[in-house]
Design an enzyme around this catalytic site. Structure first.
Site, PDB file in Angstrom:
ATOM      1  N   GLY A  86      -2.766  10.244   1.206  1.00 13.54           N
ATOM      2  CA  GLY A  86      -3.027  11.086   0.047  1.00 13.54           C
ATOM      3  C   GLY A  86      -4.172  10.631  -0.823  1.00 13.54           C
ATOM      4  N   GLU A  87      -4.563  11.507  -1.738  1.00 14.55           N
ATOM      5  CA  GLU A  87      -5.639  11.231  -2.688  1.00 14.55           C
ATOM      6  C   GLU A  87      -4.999  11.150  -4.082  1.00 14.55           C
ATOM      7  OE1 GLU A  87      -8.891  10.348  -3.033  1.00 14.55           O
ATOM      8  OE2 GLU A  87      -8.399  10.606  -5.149  1.00 14.55           O
ATOM      9  N   SER A 112     -13.885   5.069  -2.274  1.00 17.61           N
ATOM     10  CA  SER A 112     -14.211   5.132  -0.852  1.00 17.61           C
ATOM     11  C   SER A 112     -15.570   5.787  -0.718  1.00 17.61           C
ATOM     12  CB  SER A 112     -13.148   5.939  -0.108  1.00 17.61           C
ATOM     13  OG  SER A 112     -11.913   5.265  -0.195  1.00 17.61           O
ATOM     14  N   LEU A 113     -16.587   4.947  -0.627  1.00 16.73           N
ATOM     15  CA  LEU A 113     -17.972   5.440  -0.622  1.00 16.73           C
ATOM     16  C   LEU A 113     -18.392   5.804   0.802  1.00 16.73           C
ATOM     17  CD1 LEU A 113     -20.376   5.787  -2.615  1.00 16.73           C
ATOM     18  CD2 LEU A 113     -21.146   3.527  -1.890  1.00 16.73           C
ATOM     19  N   HIS A 114     -18.339   4.815   1.685  1.00 13.69           N
ATOM     20  CA  HIS A 114     -18.547   4.996   3.124  1.00 13.69           C
ATOM     21  C   HIS A 114     -19.948   5.403   3.565  1.00 13.69           C
ATOM     22  CE1 HIS A 114     -14.394   4.186   3.317  1.00 13.69           C
ATOM     23  NE2 HIS A 114     -13.938   5.410   3.173  1.00 13.69           N
ATOM     24  N   SER A 142      -7.274   4.117  -5.530  1.00  9.83           N
ATOM     25  CA  SER A 142      -8.396   4.289  -4.610  1.00  9.83           C
ATOM     26  C   SER A 142      -8.676   5.779  -4.464  1.00  9.83           C
ATOM     27  CB  SER A 142      -8.027   3.678  -3.257  1.00  9.83           C
ATOM     28  OG  SER A 142      -9.100   3.816  -2.353  1.00  9.83           O
ATOM     29  N   ASN A 144     -10.845   1.667  12.038  1.00  7.06           N
ATOM     30  CA  ASN A 144      -9.646   1.549  12.875  1.00  7.06           C
ATOM     31  C   ASN A 144      -9.554   2.772  13.786  1.00  7.06           C
ATOM     32  OD1 ASN A 144      -8.442  -0.913  11.785  1.00  7.06           O
ATOM     33  ND2 ASN A 144      -8.236   0.250   9.904  1.00  7.06           N
ATOM     34  N   CYS A 157     -11.376  13.729   5.654  1.00 15.88           N
ATOM     35  CA  CYS A 157     -12.469  12.832   6.043  1.00 15.88           C
ATOM     36  C   CYS A 157     -12.426  12.699   7.563  1.00 15.88           C
ATOM     37  CB  CYS A 157     -12.298  11.469   5.384  1.00 15.88           C
ATOM     38  SG  CYS A 157     -12.297  11.527   3.588  1.00 15.88           S
ATOM     39  N   CYS A 190       0.871  -1.174   0.000  1.00 12.94           N
ATOM     40  CA  CYS A 190       0.000   0.000   0.000  1.00 12.94           C
ATOM     41  C   CYS A 190       0.909   1.225   0.000  1.00 12.94           C
ATOM     42  CB  CYS A 190      -0.850  -0.090   1.267  1.00 12.94           C
ATOM     43  SG  CYS A 190      -1.822   1.355   1.605  1.00 12.94           S
ATOM     44  N   CYS A 195      -2.725  14.790   3.360  1.00 12.58           N
ATOM     45  CA  CYS A 195      -3.914  14.705   2.500  1.00 12.58           C
ATOM     46  C   CYS A 195      -4.791  15.926   2.771  1.00 12.58           C
ATOM     47  CB  CYS A 195      -4.698  13.431   2.814  1.00 12.58           C
ATOM     48  SG  CYS A 195      -6.103  13.150   1.711  1.00 12.58           S
TER      49      CYS A 195
HETATM   50  N1  SAH Z   1      -7.714   9.038  -0.593  1.00 11.53           N
HETATM   51  C1  SAH Z   1      -7.911   7.724  -1.162  1.00 11.53           C
HETATM   52  C2  SAH Z   1      -6.805   6.765  -0.756  1.00 11.53           C
HETATM   53  C3  SAH Z   1      -6.778   6.436   0.699  1.00 11.53           C
HETATM   54  S1  SAH Z   1      -7.276   4.802   0.855  1.00 11.53           S
HETATM   55  C4  SAH Z   1      -9.278   7.213  -0.773  1.00 11.53           C
HETATM   56  O1  SAH Z   1      -9.947   7.860   0.008  1.00 11.53           O
HETATM   57  O2  SAH Z   1      -9.708   6.198  -1.286  1.00 11.53           O
HETATM   58  C5  SAH Z   1      -7.469   4.589   2.551  1.00 11.53           C
HETATM   59  C6  SAH Z   1      -8.800   3.956   2.850  1.00 11.53           C
HETATM   60  O3  SAH Z   1      -8.948   3.810   4.277  1.00 11.53           O
HETATM   61  C7  SAH Z   1      -9.938   4.819   2.378  1.00 11.53           C
HETATM   62  O4  SAH Z   1     -10.997   4.021   1.943  1.00 11.53           O
HETATM   63  C8  SAH Z   1     -10.286   5.525   3.669  1.00 11.53           C
HETATM   64  O5  SAH Z   1     -11.554   6.092   3.634  1.00 11.53           O
HETATM   65  C9  SAH Z   1     -10.156   4.425   4.670  1.00 11.53           C
HETATM   66  N2  SAH Z   1     -10.024   4.883   6.056  1.00 11.53           N
HETATM   67  C10 SAH Z   1      -9.673   6.114   6.483  1.00 11.53           C
HETATM   68  N3  SAH Z   1      -9.677   6.163   7.812  1.00 11.53           N
HETATM   69  C11 SAH Z   1     -10.022   4.951   8.258  1.00 11.53           C
HETATM   70  C12 SAH Z   1     -10.180   4.373   9.548  1.00 11.53           C
HETATM   71  N4  SAH Z   1      -9.961   5.072  10.630  1.00 11.53           N
HETATM   72  N5  SAH Z   1     -10.544   3.095   9.625  1.00 11.53           N
HETATM   73  C13 SAH Z   1     -10.742   2.361   8.500  1.00 11.53           C
HETATM   74  N6  SAH Z   1     -10.603   2.840   7.256  1.00 11.53           N
HETATM   75  C14 SAH Z   1     -10.251   4.119   7.134  1.00 11.53           C
END
Ligand code: SAH
Length: 365
Positions: A181-182, A236-238, A213, A312, A127, A116, A123
């Site tokens: 980062g993004e 990363s939808l969430h 991602s 996490n 979020c 990874c 970043c």
């Molecule tokens: N910026 C990109 C790349 C980062 S990927 C993106 O958002 O996809 C890292 C992944 O971990 C993303 O899906 C992010 O939303 C998720 N993530 C961030 N914080 C987290 C946490 N505390 N626990 C679990 N996943 C998390």
């Protein structure tokens, strides 16, 4: 002045032309880095001593240095230092054979190694659940800084697991842009790094083994379509609706969910690639059965797979992790609705290198 890297094809070739170096010598240089997994001149014994000494004056094998390493059972976290003194992180993940194939009394066999990597220092997305977001953005990483993370990891793997005759056995075979980062906000350098990852004479990874991602940068996804970039895409939808997404991901204001889904649909139409939706499980916030049903509705008829990521935790963030039973219930609602889903292993926690934990020490609550 920072020296250029030894895998900068055009510069190495320019130098070869100047010094009348035969083309096969250039090939040998790349072979040492990319296939023999060597990152120091001493190790590159297929090159003559004189050539190594010459190259050393003008080129550095990598453009970052290893600063600190944390080795845990299922992961190794590397903290690298850039030439201008910033720390970025990369995580190696050791996927082992399924338990059912385990020989009793023996450790499960290693069968896949994923790295990874980070695409930016910090970043800018902020979020709410992510530690890296708290750091803010310092700068983009260069192509060479991204490739250097992989070359360092390959060298580490060789030292740790040994090297078999067939060099493909123990090396990074999967790369995910899921570190700091993004990636779609550092588009050009990310695309250039992917070229090196896919090139046969460089890392020669498979297209399906490289994953971008994104938190949903619509303009970037559109660019992937226009440029016909054909690798794996994770989003990363969430959250399955705009209201909740807005609350936990500020980027949703700039790129609303309906716009995001429309662009993803065009991406799928153009590439025929399945999209991997990342969905974080935060207790009481994203993990209710109602939201699972909403997610089914959103993804119905779309080429999709959902990765449920247990949240996490970090001391500076107030969210809690979902109960395991809640996660499995959420998954079963998705599956009953015809949406395939997996629950992501919580790898890397003991190295503070799990998703959303990169920069853990810097952001202490
Ligand atoms: N910026 C990109 C790349 C980062 S990927 C993106 O958002 O996809 C890292 C992944 O971990 C993303 O899906 C992010 O939303 C998720 N993530 C961030 N914080 C987290 C946490 N505390 N626990 C679990 N996943 C998390």
């Amino acid at each position: 002045m920072q020296k250029p890297v030894l895998f900068d094809t055009s510069r190495v070739q320019a130098r070869a032309a100047q010094h009348k170096l035969q083309p096969f010598k250039v090939k040998q240089i790349f072979f040492e880095l990319f296939k023999n997994q060597n990152i120091s001149y001493e190790e590159m014994t297929t090159l003559s001593k004189d050539l190594r000494a010459e190259l050393e004056q003008d080129f550095a094998p990598l453009s970052i240095e290893m600063e600190e390493m944390i080795e845990a059972s299922d992961t190794t976290k590397f903290a690298f230092k850039t030439h201008d003194g910033y720390i970025i992180e990369a995580i190696l993940m050791y996927h082992r054979q399924d338990e059912k194939y385990q020989v009793s009394g023996q450790k499960r066999k290693l069968n896949r190694i994923t790295l990874c990597i980070s695409s930016q220092v910090g970043c800018s997305m902020n979020c709410l659940f992510c530690v890296t977001g708290k750091l803010g953005l310092t700068r983009n990483l260069t192509r060479d800084e991204m490739i250097s993370q992989i070359l360092y990891a390959n060298h580490y793997i060789k030292k740790r697991f040994g090297k078999k005759e067939d060099w493909t056995t123990w090396a990074v075979r999967n790369v995910v842009f899921m570190g700091m980062g993004e990636p779609l906000l550092n588009y050009d350098a990310v695309i250039k790094s992917i070229e090196v990852m896919l090139a046969q004479d460089k890392l020669s990874l498979g297209r399906r083994h490289v994953t971008i991602s994104t938190c949903g940068i619509v303009a970037g996804i559109q660019k992937l379509i226009d440029d016909k970039v054909d690798v794996k895409l994770a989003v990363s939808l969430h959250a399955p609706n705009q209201t909740l997404r807005n609350q936990i991901m500020p980027i949703a204001k700039a790129f609303p969910l309906d716009m995001l889904m429309k662009t993803i649909d065009s991406y799928v139409k153009a590439t025929d690639n399945r999209i991997f939706y990342e969905y974080i499980m935060i207790k009481g916030i994203t993990d209710t059965p109602e939201l699972a049903k909403e997610l089914v509705e959103l993804l119905r008829g779309r080429l999709a797979h959902v990765n449920l990521i247990p949240y996490n935790p970090h001391p500076s963030i107030d969210f809690l992790e979902s109960e395991s039973a809640t996660i499995w219930k959420f998954k079963s609602i998705l599956e009953r609705g015809g949406i395939t889903a997996t629950v992501r292993d919580t790898m890397g926690r003991d190295a503070k290198g799990a998703c959303g934990q990169l920069g853990y020490e810097k952001v202490m609550g």
